[in-house]
Design an enzyme around this catalytic site. Structure first.
Site, mmCIF file in Angstrom:
data_model
loop_
_atom_site.group_PDB
_atom_site.id
_atom_site.type_symbol
_atom_site.label_atom_id
_atom_site.label_comp_id
_atom_site.label_asym_id
_atom_site.label_seq_id
_atom_site.Cartn_x
_atom_site.Cartn_y
_atom_site.Cartn_z
ATOM 1 N N CYS A 9 0.847 -1.205 0.000
ATOM 2 C CA CYS A 9 0.000 0.000 0.000
ATOM 3 C C CYS A 9 0.876 1.247 0.000
ATOM 4 O O CYS A 9 0.562 2.243 -0.676
ATOM 5 C CB CYS A 9 -0.941 0.005 1.203
ATOM 6 S SG CYS A 9 -2.391 -1.073 1.029
ATOM 7 N N ASP A 32 10.314 -6.417 -8.817
ATOM 8 C CA ASP A 32 10.630 -7.040 -7.529
ATOM 9 C C ASP A 32 12.043 -6.613 -7.115
ATOM 10 O O ASP A 32 12.975 -6.602 -7.924
ATOM 11 C CB ASP A 32 10.544 -8.563 -7.648
ATOM 12 C CG ASP A 32 10.474 -9.239 -6.290
ATOM 13 O OD1 ASP A 32 9.423 -9.817 -5.965
ATOM 14 O OD2 ASP A 32 11.490 -9.183 -5.546
ATOM 15 N N GLY A 98 4.034 -19.793 0.902
ATOM 16 C CA GLY A 98 5.260 -19.013 0.719
ATOM 17 C C GLY A 98 5.037 -17.522 0.636
ATOM 18 O O GLY A 98 5.917 -16.786 0.177
ATOM 19 N N HIS A 105 -0.522 -10.161 -4.580
ATOM 20 C CA HIS A 105 0.371 -9.798 -5.684
ATOM 21 C C HIS A 105 0.611 -10.991 -6.579
ATOM 22 O O HIS A 105 0.644 -12.120 -6.121
ATOM 23 C CB HIS A 105 1.696 -9.230 -5.175
ATOM 24 C CG HIS A 105 2.402 -10.097 -4.173
ATOM 25 N ND1 HIS A 105 2.012 -10.169 -2.855
ATOM 26 C CD2 HIS A 105 3.458 -10.926 -4.302
ATOM 27 C CE1 HIS A 105 2.811 -10.996 -2.206
ATOM 28 N NE2 HIS A 105 3.687 -11.489 -3.065
ATOM 29 N N HIS A 107 3.374 -12.485 -9.089
ATOM 30 C CA HIS A 107 4.738 -12.420 -9.624
ATOM 31 C C HIS A 107 4.663 -12.750 -11.115
ATOM 32 O O HIS A 107 4.047 -13.750 -11.495
ATOM 33 C CB HIS A 107 5.633 -13.481 -8.976
ATOM 34 C CG HIS A 107 5.890 -13.313 -7.523
ATOM 35 N ND1 HIS A 107 7.074 -12.812 -7.026
ATOM 36 C CD2 HIS A 107 5.124 -13.608 -6.437
ATOM 37 C CE1 HIS A 107 7.031 -12.807 -5.708
ATOM 38 N NE2 HIS A 107 5.865 -13.293 -5.320
HETATM 39 P P1 AMP Z 1 5.834 -13.223 -1.603
HETATM 40 O O1 AMP Z 1 6.824 -14.146 -0.968
HETATM 41 O O2 AMP Z 1 5.048 -13.885 -2.711
HETATM 42 O O3 AMP Z 1 4.958 -12.539 -0.579
HETATM 43 O O4 AMP Z 1 6.682 -12.141 -2.357
HETATM 44 C C1 AMP Z 1 6.957 -10.868 -1.885
HETATM 45 C C2 AMP Z 1 7.916 -10.262 -2.849
HETATM 46 O O5 AMP Z 1 7.970 -8.877 -2.619
HETATM 47 C C3 AMP Z 1 9.343 -10.799 -2.744
HETATM 48 O O6 AMP Z 1 9.731 -11.381 -3.990
HETATM 49 C C4 AMP Z 1 10.166 -9.560 -2.411
HETATM 50 O O7 AMP Z 1 11.421 -9.537 -3.041
HETATM 51 C C5 AMP Z 1 9.269 -8.439 -2.881
HETATM 52 N N1 AMP Z 1 9.466 -7.180 -2.205
HETATM 53 C C6 AMP Z 1 9.477 -6.962 -0.863
HETATM 54 N N2 AMP Z 1 9.666 -5.670 -0.596
HETATM 55 C C7 AMP Z 1 9.760 -5.039 -1.791
HETATM 56 C C8 AMP Z 1 9.954 -3.681 -2.190
HETATM 57 N N3 AMP Z 1 10.110 -2.679 -1.299
HETATM 58 N N4 AMP Z 1 10.018 -3.404 -3.517
HETATM 59 C C9 AMP Z 1 9.886 -4.380 -4.429
HETATM 60 N N5 AMP Z 1 9.678 -5.675 -4.123
HETATM 61 C C10 AMP Z 1 9.628 -6.001 -2.828
HETATM 62 ZN ZN ZN Z 2 -1.787 -3.284 1.109
#
Ligand code: AMP
Ligand code: ZN
Length: 118
Positions: A9, A32, A98, A105, A107
Site C-alpha cells: 500500500c 521485484d 510461501g 500480488h 509475480h
Molecule cells: P511473496 O513471498 O510472494 O509474498 O513475495 C513478496 C515479494 O515482494 C518478494 O519477492 C520480495 O522480493 C518483494 N518485495 C518486498 N519488498 C519489496 C519492495 N520494497 N520493492 C519491491 N519488491 C519487494
Molecule cells: Zn496493502
C-alpha cells in the site's frame, strides 16, 4: 481501502520508492526488489486484499483485468514471445504457500534461463 502498515500500500501511494512498470486506476506493477529471473515484476491491485484466500466474486473483473494485462506487460518488460519465450505467473498465498507480503500480488517472471530460483 488501504492498510497503513502494508508495504505494498505504501509503494502504491508513493511513500516507499519502487521501479514502476505500470499503473492505472485499479492496478499497480513494479519490479521485484530481489528478482529471481531476468524479468521479475509484481502486479498488485490498488485495493488492499491480503491474499488470494480473500478473493470473492466481487473481485472477478479486477483479477481478470490483471491476468489479461500480464502478457502485455511481460512482453514490454523483455520476455520473449510465446512459445519459445513466455513467462511464469505465481501468486503465493498464506504461510504454507510461501507468502511474505500480505497484499495480494502476482509475480510475473521470465527471460533467459537459468533463473536464480525455479
Ligand atoms: P511473496 O513471498 O510472494 O509474498 O513475495 C513478496 C515479494 O515482494 C518478494 O519477492 C520480495 O522480493 C518483494 N518485495 C518486498 N519488498 C519489496 C519492495 N520494497 N520493492 C519491491 N519488491 C519487494
Ligand atoms: Zn496493502
Amino acid at each position: 481501502m488501504h492498510d497503513p502498515n502494508c508495504i505494498f500500500c505504501k509503494i502504491i501511494a508513493g511513500q516507499i520508492p519502487s521501479r514502476k512498470v505500470y499503473e492505472d486506476e485499479e492496478v499497480f506493477a513494479f519490479h521485484d526488489i530481489h528478482p529471481w529471473a531476468p524479468v521479475h515484476f509484481l502486479m498488485v491491485p490498488k485495493l488492499h486484499i491480503p491474499s488470494m484466500a480473500q478473493v470473492h466474486t466481487g473481485h472477478e473483473a479486477l483479477l481478470g483485468r490483471m491476468m489479461a494485462l500480464a502478457p502485455r506487460l511481460a512482453l514490454e518488460q523483455g520476455c520473449r514471445p510465446y512459445p519459445d519465450g513466455g513467462f511464469r505467473i505465481v501468486a503465493n498465498t498464506g504461510a504454507e504457500g510461501g507468502q511474505e507480503v500480505h497484499h495480494l500480488h502476482i509475480h510475473v517472471m521470465g527471460g533467459p534461463r537459468p533463473w536464480l530460483k525455479g
